[in-house]
Design a protein around this motif. Sequence first.
Motif, PDB file in Angstrom:
ATOM      1  N   MET A  61       6.409  -4.444 -30.217  1.00  0.00           N
ATOM      2  CA  MET A  61       6.732  -5.850 -30.035  1.00  0.00           C
ATOM      3  C   MET A  61       5.497  -6.720 -30.312  1.00  0.00           C
ATOM      4  O   MET A  61       4.377  -6.322 -30.036  1.00  0.00           O
ATOM      5  N   THR A  62       5.737  -7.902 -30.856  1.00  0.00           N
ATOM      6  CA  THR A  62       4.661  -8.862 -31.026  1.00  0.00           C
ATOM      7  C   THR A  62       4.551  -9.692 -29.749  1.00  0.00           C
ATOM      8  O   THR A  62       5.381  -9.594 -28.845  1.00  0.00           O
ATOM      9  N   SER A  63       3.539 -10.549 -29.687  1.00  0.00           N
ATOM     10  CA  SER A  63       3.364 -11.409 -28.514  1.00  0.00           C
ATOM     11  C   SER A  63       4.535 -12.377 -28.359  1.00  0.00           C
ATOM     12  O   SER A  63       4.769 -12.919 -27.276  1.00  0.00           O
ATOM     13  N   SER A  64       5.293 -12.584 -29.429  1.00  0.00           N
ATOM     14  CA  SER A  64       6.446 -13.482 -29.376  1.00  0.00           C
ATOM     15  C   SER A  64       7.638 -12.841 -28.681  1.00  0.00           C
ATOM     16  O   SER A  64       8.604 -13.521 -28.341  1.00  0.00           O
ATOM     17  N   GLY A  65       7.596 -11.512 -28.493  1.00  0.00           N
ATOM     18  CA  GLY A  65       8.721 -10.806 -27.904  1.00  0.00           C
ATOM     19  C   GLY A  65       9.650 -10.194 -28.927  1.00  0.00           C
ATOM     20  O   GLY A  65      10.545  -9.420 -28.573  1.00  0.00           O
ATOM     21  N   TRP A  66       9.469 -10.501 -30.199  1.00  0.00           N
ATOM     22  CA  TRP A  66      10.285  -9.926 -31.270  1.00  0.00           C
ATOM     23  C   TRP A  66       9.598  -8.693 -31.836  1.00  0.00           C
ATOM     24  O   TRP A  66       8.378  -8.656 -31.948  1.00  0.00           O
ATOM     25  N   ARG A  93       7.862 -10.967 -37.994  1.00  0.00           N
ATOM     26  CA  ARG A  93       6.911 -11.052 -39.110  1.00  0.00           C
ATOM     27  C   ARG A  93       6.438 -12.487 -39.361  1.00  0.00           C
ATOM     28  O   ARG A  93       5.492 -12.691 -40.117  1.00  0.00           O
ATOM     29  N   LEU A  94       7.114 -13.449 -38.787  1.00  0.00           N
ATOM     30  CA  LEU A  94       6.796 -14.850 -39.063  1.00  0.00           C
ATOM     31  C   LEU A  94       5.645 -15.346 -38.205  1.00  0.00           C
ATOM     32  O   LEU A  94       5.471 -14.916 -37.057  1.00  0.00           O
ATOM     33  N   SER A  95       4.878 -16.278 -38.756  1.00  0.00           N
ATOM     34  CA  SER A  95       3.885 -16.984 -37.944  1.00  0.00           C
ATOM     35  C   SER A  95       4.634 -17.857 -36.942  1.00  0.00           C
ATOM     36  O   SER A  95       5.794 -18.238 -37.178  1.00  0.00           O
ATOM     37  N   PRO A  96       4.008 -18.224 -35.804  1.00  0.00           N
ATOM     38  CA  PRO A  96       4.708 -19.053 -34.812  1.00  0.00           C
ATOM     39  C   PRO A  96       5.307 -20.346 -35.383  1.00  0.00           C
ATOM     40  O   PRO A  96       6.468 -20.664 -35.088  1.00  0.00           O
ATOM     41  N   PRO A  97       4.573 -21.113 -36.219  1.00  0.00           N
ATOM     42  CA  PRO A  97       5.189 -22.330 -36.757  1.00  0.00           C
ATOM     43  C   PRO A  97       6.405 -22.040 -37.635  1.00  0.00           C
ATOM     44  O   PRO A  97       7.416 -22.752 -37.560  1.00  0.00           O
ATOM     45  N   ALA A  98       6.307 -20.984 -38.477  1.00  0.00           N
ATOM     46  CA  ALA A  98       7.429 -20.637 -39.349  1.00  0.00           C
ATOM     47  C   ALA A  98       8.615 -20.145 -38.516  1.00  0.00           C
ATOM     48  O   ALA A  98       9.772 -20.470 -38.812  1.00  0.00           O
ATOM     49  N   ARG A  99       8.331 -19.370 -37.472  1.00  0.00           N
ATOM     50  CA  ARG A  99       9.410 -18.868 -36.608  1.00  0.00           C
ATOM     51  C   ARG A  99      10.149 -20.026 -35.946  1.00  0.00           C
ATOM     52  O   ARG A  99      11.385 -20.053 -35.913  1.00  0.00           O
ATOM     53  N   ASP A 100       9.390 -20.979 -35.431  1.00  0.00           N
ATOM     54  CA  ASP A 100      10.013 -22.129 -34.784  1.00  0.00           C
ATOM     55  C   ASP A 100      10.874 -22.911 -35.775  1.00  0.00           C
ATOM     56  O   ASP A 100      11.980 -23.362 -35.443  1.00  0.00           O
TER      57      ASP A 100
END
Length: 232
Positions: free
Chosen positions: A1-6, A14-21
């Motif tokens: 898991m990444t720090s995002s929980g995914w 695989r996405l950066s936080p801004p792209a994920r949002d």
Amino acid sequence: MTSSGWHHLSYLGRLSPPARDAVLRLGGPRTVQRDEPLIRQGEPGTAVFLLLDGRVGVTRIVENGTLSLLGIRHPGDLVGEMAVISEDVRTATVTALDRCVVSAIPATSFMRCLQQLPDAMLALNRMTGDRLTQANIYRADAVGYEVEVRLARALLYQARRSPERERGRLVVRLRQRHLAMLIGAQEGTVQKALRGPTLRHLVLSGRGRVLLLDVVGLARLAEMEPPPELCR
């Protein structure tokens, strides 16, 4: 898991936080009940779907009428993107294996996102490459290994993508018919193998799930290194 929980192998992981949002803002949530089709083979591709919770199976009916399981998608994964990108009809049916929550993203919004966000396109390319690699692995396994070994390899891969535990043991929640289609075997053959002398001390098969009793032993049978994240 990444720090995002995914999961790090999922599209969202695989996405950066801004792209994920940005991607998560594109669609609206929708609940899909178990065994309900989300996408049907032959339909036009008008949307893509982000899997937020639950799993789906991707199946295709080939020319002689045989149903083939192409893969299983997990939380954070993207489905339906190929028909949208190619502007063609769906080449497979996607059906909920669990009660799922998805984000439905209109095709135009998704394509605009790919054009504007290089991270989103790069993540899509990497995800597509991984799926092709996994499909090739399953195809090679079907030629090179006996059913018991193919089962061990498939169970470990599925456990890595959905590391769920039951009574402290890793569990893969799949019906035997799905396991059979996944490794290219008959359901009866899979049922016999799960209860046979090679696997019966390594796994415990029950209704709709397989409990992994000995991950290291299963990896040894699979001719794989024990996944560190599954041995904790």
